[in-house]
Design a protein around this motif. Structure first.
Motif, short mmCIF file in Angstrom:
data_model
loop_
_atom_site.label_atom_id
_atom_site.label_comp_id
_atom_site.label_asym_id
_atom_site.label_seq_id
_atom_site.Cartn_x
_atom_site.Cartn_y
_atom_site.Cartn_z
N SER A 1 0.83 -1.22 0.00
CA SER A 1 0.00 0.00 0.00
C SER A 1 0.86 1.26 0.00
CB SER A 1 -0.93 0.01 1.22
OG SER A 1 -1.88 -1.02 1.13
N ARG B 1 1.01 4.25 -2.87
CA ARG B 1 0.83 5.66 -2.51
C ARG B 1 2.04 6.49 -2.96
NH1 ARG B 1 1.12 9.53 1.13
NH2 ARG B 1 -0.75 10.55 1.95
N ASP C 1 -0.44 -8.81 -0.50
CA ASP C 1 -1.26 -7.62 -0.71
C ASP C 1 -2.36 -7.55 0.35
OD1 ASP C 1 0.02 -6.74 -3.10
OD2 ASP C 1 -1.02 -8.34 -4.19
N GLU D 1 -7.40 -4.23 0.85
CA GLU D 1 -7.63 -2.96 0.17
C GLU D 1 -6.27 -2.33 -0.12
OE1 GLU D 1 -11.05 0.42 0.62
OE2 GLU D 1 -9.84 0.05 2.40
N LEU D 2 -5.78 -2.53 -1.32
CA LEU D 2 -4.45 -2.03 -1.68
C LEU D 2 -4.44 -0.51 -1.82
CD1 LEU D 2 -1.53 -2.76 -2.44
CD2 LEU D 2 -2.28 -2.99 -4.80
N LEU D 3 -5.52 0.03 -2.34
CA LEU D 3 -5.63 1.49 -2.51
C LEU D 3 -7.03 1.93 -2.09
CD1 LEU D 3 -4.53 4.21 -3.57
CD2 LEU D 3 -5.47 3.59 -5.81
N CYS D 4 -7.11 2.63 -0.97
CA CYS D 4 -8.42 3.12 -0.52
C CYS D 4 -8.63 4.55 -1.04
CB CYS D 4 -8.54 3.07 0.99
SG CYS D 4 -7.43 4.22 1.86
N SER E 1 -6.56 7.29 0.81
CA SER E 1 -5.13 7.27 0.49
C SER E 1 -4.87 7.92 -0.86
CB SER E 1 -4.62 5.83 0.50
OG SER E 1 -3.25 5.78 0.23
#
Length: 271
Positions: free
Chosen positions: A38, A42, A213, A216-219, A222
């Motif tokens: 994550s 980001r 992973d 939720e890898l990309l919320c 973020s």
């Protein structure tokens, strides 16, 4: 001037497609090893947006694009056609805030970014379900049908899943026209492969792979934070990530990663 121009372009666009290019070409990312997947995502979003915005000239101020392309030109690396047979191109697709129809867009963009006609394998992470709802075959079916169409159209060679238990994997296998060739298991939640899953996978020739992973890898939060930090005064809260695709290009004979990158698409929900 670049950041201000970037802000104006973002406020006029309906969608943004962000491409990192080959991360191995990024000196700044080589030096720093993110602690988690994550954090890596980001960092990639923030650095890509910062680099992209710094290159925008004043002349682009008046240009309005429905889908804005944010890329780091010097990191883009297409595959040499003469080397294609020596390479395995694989991808993992995370659906964040979109539906099954976005799978084709993600695969097409990955093929275009890498300069290839098809991907050797695509694994789909289970799309997020509502709280209190369990992942089911019925929920997975429209996503798998999209993948099957891409296999039939020769855009993908093999398709796989992630984090399915034995029951759900078996249900998918029995229903699917194009059978899953692999299933990823998160070793953070299971330090030993479940025996029933292992037995079923062996019986049906499904390769079991491991990954780290998060669910939720990309919320949304973020993504918006990375956008805000990269481009000041942008209305970051209007932007929602739709999907994220992570690709890797591996030299088959040596098992060496030649290229790795992310492609992310987001949309603006303007009130």
């Amino acid at each position: 001037m670049g950041t201000e121009s970037a802000r104006v372009l973002l406020e006029r666009a309906g969608r943004v497609t962000l491409q990192t290019g080959n991360l191995l070409n990024w000196g700044c990312l080589r030096k720093k090893c993110p602690a988690t997947p994550s954090e890596e995502v980001r960092d990639c979003i923030q650095k890509t947006l910062t680099e992209w915005s710094s290159k925008i000239g004043q002349d682009q101020n008046q240009e309005t694009l429905e889908v804005l392309q944010c890329t780091v030109a010097q990191a883009i690396e297409k595959i040499n056609p003469e080397e294609r047979d020596e390479l395995k191109v694989s991808a993992k697709l995370f659906i964040v805030g979109s539906n099954s129809s976005s799978i084709r867009d993600a695969v097409d963009l990955a093929c275009s970014a890498l300069g290839v006609a098809q991907l050797d394998s695509v694994i789909i992470a289970p799309p997020p379900v509502e709280d209190g709802t369990n992942l089911s075959l019925e929920y997975l079916q429209p996503y798998w049908k999209e993948l099957e169409n891409l296999v039939q159209n020769k855009k993908i060679v093999a398709i796989g899943t992630s984090d399915l238990d034995k029951t759900l994997l078996e249900q998918l296998y029995l229903w699917a026209q194009v059978k899953p060739s692999s299933n990823q298991v998160n070793l953070a939640s299971c330090c030993v492969m479940p025996p029933d899953l292992t037995a079923f996978a062996k019986e049906c020739d499904i390769q079991l792979l491991t990954h780290n992973d998060p669910k939720e890898l990309l919320c949304e939060a973020s993504f918006q934070e990375a956008l805000q930090e990269s481009i000041q005064n942008v209305k970051a809260n209007e932007w929602i990530p739709l999907w994220l695709l992570r690709y890797s290009v591996i030299v088959k004979s040596r098992g060496i990663i030649k290229s790795k990158g992310y492609i992310i698409q987001a949309k603006r929900n303007a009130s």
